[in-house]
Design a protein around this motif. Structure first.
Motif, PDB file in Angstrom:
ATOM      1  N   GLY A 154       0.885  -1.121  -0.119  1.00 16.08           N
ATOM      2  CA  GLY A 154      -0.051  -0.153   0.013  1.00 16.08           C
ATOM      3  C   GLY A 154       0.699   1.316   0.148  1.00 16.08           C
ATOM      4  N   GLU A 176      -5.610  -0.396 -11.908  1.00 19.05           N
ATOM      5  CA  GLU A 176      -5.607  -1.448 -10.607  1.00 19.05           C
ATOM      6  C   GLU A 176      -4.708  -0.928  -9.518  1.00 19.05           C
ATOM      7  OE1 GLU A 176      -6.388  -5.522 -11.292  1.00 19.05           O
ATOM      8  OE2 GLU A 176      -6.973  -5.268 -13.235  1.00 19.05           O
ATOM      9  N   THR A 178      -4.942  -0.918  -6.471  1.00 18.15           N
ATOM     10  CA  THR A 178      -5.191  -1.721  -5.305  1.00 18.15           C
ATOM     11  C   THR A 178      -5.081  -3.102  -5.211  1.00 18.15           C
ATOM     12  OG1 THR A 178      -7.608  -1.312  -5.408  1.00 18.15           O
ATOM     13  CG2 THR A 178      -6.358   0.370  -4.060  1.00 18.15           C
ATOM     14  N   GLN A 186      -7.004  -0.613   0.631  1.00 21.55           N
ATOM     15  CA  GLN A 186      -7.647  -0.247  -0.568  1.00 21.55           C
ATOM     16  C   GLN A 186      -8.529   1.271  -0.036  1.00 21.55           C
ATOM     17  OE1 GLN A 186     -10.375  -3.191  -1.734  1.00 21.55           O
ATOM     18  NE2 GLN A 186      -8.691  -4.544  -2.051  1.00 21.55           N
ATOM     19  N   LYS A 187      -9.290   1.037   0.954  1.00 19.06           N
ATOM     20  CA  LYS A 187      -9.952   2.413   1.468  1.00 19.06           C
ATOM     21  C   LYS A 187      -9.021   3.482   1.642  1.00 19.06           C
ATOM     22  CE  LYS A 187     -14.065   0.319   3.346  1.00 19.06           C
ATOM     23  NZ  LYS A 187     -14.229  -0.637   4.603  1.00 19.06           N
ATOM     24  N   TYR A 190      -8.174   4.904  -1.728  1.00 16.78           N
ATOM     25  CA  TYR A 190      -9.323   5.469  -2.346  1.00 16.78           C
ATOM     26  C   TYR A 190      -9.657   6.986  -1.687  1.00 16.78           C
ATOM     27  CZ  TYR A 190     -10.000   2.120  -6.031  1.00 16.78           C
ATOM     28  OH  TYR A 190      -9.927   1.269  -6.914  1.00 16.78           O
ATOM     29  N   SER A 206     -10.315  -0.940 -11.902  1.00 21.03           N
ATOM     30  CA  SER A 206     -10.482  -1.756 -10.764  1.00 21.03           C
ATOM     31  C   SER A 206     -11.080  -3.020 -10.892  1.00 21.03           C
ATOM     32  CB  SER A 206     -10.668  -1.103  -9.668  1.00 21.03           C
ATOM     33  OG  SER A 206     -10.620  -1.682  -8.346  1.00 21.03           O
ATOM     34  N   ASP A 208     -11.683  -4.215  -7.540  1.00 20.52           N
ATOM     35  CA  ASP A 208     -12.326  -4.172  -6.192  1.00 20.52           C
ATOM     36  C   ASP A 208     -13.667  -3.288  -6.326  1.00 20.52           C
ATOM     37  OD1 ASP A 208      -9.773  -5.265  -5.420  1.00 20.52           O
ATOM     38  OD2 ASP A 208      -8.887  -3.338  -5.506  1.00 20.52           O
TER      39      ASP A 208
END
Ligand SMILES: Nc1ncnc2c1ncn2[C@@H]1O[C@H](COP(=O)(O)OP(=O)(O)OP(=O)(O)O)[C@@H](O)[C@H]1O
Ligand SMILES: [Mg+2]
Length: 260
Positions: A154, A176, A178, A186-187, A190, A206, A208
């Protein structure tokens, strides 16, 4: 009225006579947060590479800020898919970010001598402080002198985003960003993109889906052809109590098949 940043008309693309994109029409407006979804092999990366001029135009047109692609390429930042880095390579985060200055070098010196000749001069203090500012934007300033291989997936993606920000793009394309990152990570990515979206237009590929659709303002599905979907169609996806949603199930529900 918001401005058209990317306008694609009747774009088709083939690899070795195998059509991968067919008659794509797409307009990305200023400050859009556009999610691009679709099955493996559907043509998402091919579309981004076409917008970036990595794939030469075969059929159709792409305009950036109403001008031919080649005139305004420097306005686009790119975070590619699979930015796997050899973790033994002894390079610091800030050095990775400074590579993003290539666009700037290209712009400044294009009329005098080939831009790649300027790579040998190294980076100046201004470029270094710009890189630090980009790292600050993504919350990674304190890792500037850490070896890239010592960062988590990350954190490394944040560095790749900082590298794209270095050239002060108006549009950020992410393929992509994440992948292989847990839901919490991921959050965080974003949330960062949402913050950047205050002044940068975002287009993100993505898989996800449950995460990306809770941030996007528009969603396009690509499986050779492109179809637009209302975000309201996905309400039950993004609000699923488990916070998880099966992409294959959703693509089937949309009648697109899995493709994998
Ligand atoms: N350089 C290439 N040469 C030949 N075929 C290619 C090349 N790049 C991609 N393809 C093919 O084009 C199709 C679309 O690939 P693309 O990478 O755009 O899909 P994608 O939607 O990004 O998939 P994924 O979700 O797996 O990343 C695939 O069938 C792929 O095998
Ligand atoms: Mg891809």
């Amino acid at each position: 009225m918001s401005q058209s940043l990317i306008k694609i008309e009747n774009l088709s693309y083939s690899y070795d006579n195998q059509k991968v994109l067919e008659n794509i029409n797409l307009e990305v407006m200023e400050r859009d947060f556009m999610a691009i979804i679709g099955p493996n092999g559907g043509g998402k990366s091919t579309l981004l590479k076409s917008i970036l001029g990595i794939n030469p135009l075969q059929q159709g047109t792409i305009k950036i800020f109403d001008k031919p692609l080649s005139k305004n390429l420097h306005k686009i930042g790119y975070v590619p898919q699979n930015t796997n880095i050899n973790t033994n390579f002894p390079i610091q985060a800030i050095e990775v970010v400074m590579m993003g200055h290539i666009h700037t070098l290209k712009e400044q010196h294009s009329s005098r001598k080939p831009w790649h000749k300027y790579l040998s001069i190294g980076y100046n203090e201004f470029e270094r402080s710009c890189a630090l500012a980009s790292l600050r934007q993504v919350g990674m300033e304190s890792f500037a002198y850490t070896k890239i291989g010592s960062l988590s997936g990350g954190q490394r993606q944040r560095v790749m985003i900082a590298r794209a920000l270095c050239a002060h793009p108006a549009i950020l394309l992410l393929d992509e960003p994440t992948a292989n990152i847990d839901v919490e990570g991921q959050k965080q990515i974003y949330d960062l993109l949402l913050k950047l979206n205050e002044f940068i237009t975002i287009m993100v590929v993505s898989h996800d889906i449950s995460v990306v659709l809770s941030y996007a303002t528009k969603v396009a599905h690509i499986n050779k052809i492109l179809t637009f979907h209302e975000l309201s169609h996905f309400t039950d996806v993004t609000r699923h109590p488990s916070g998880h949603f099966c992409e294959v199930e959703m693509l089937q529900r949309m009648g697109k098949g899995c493709g994998c």
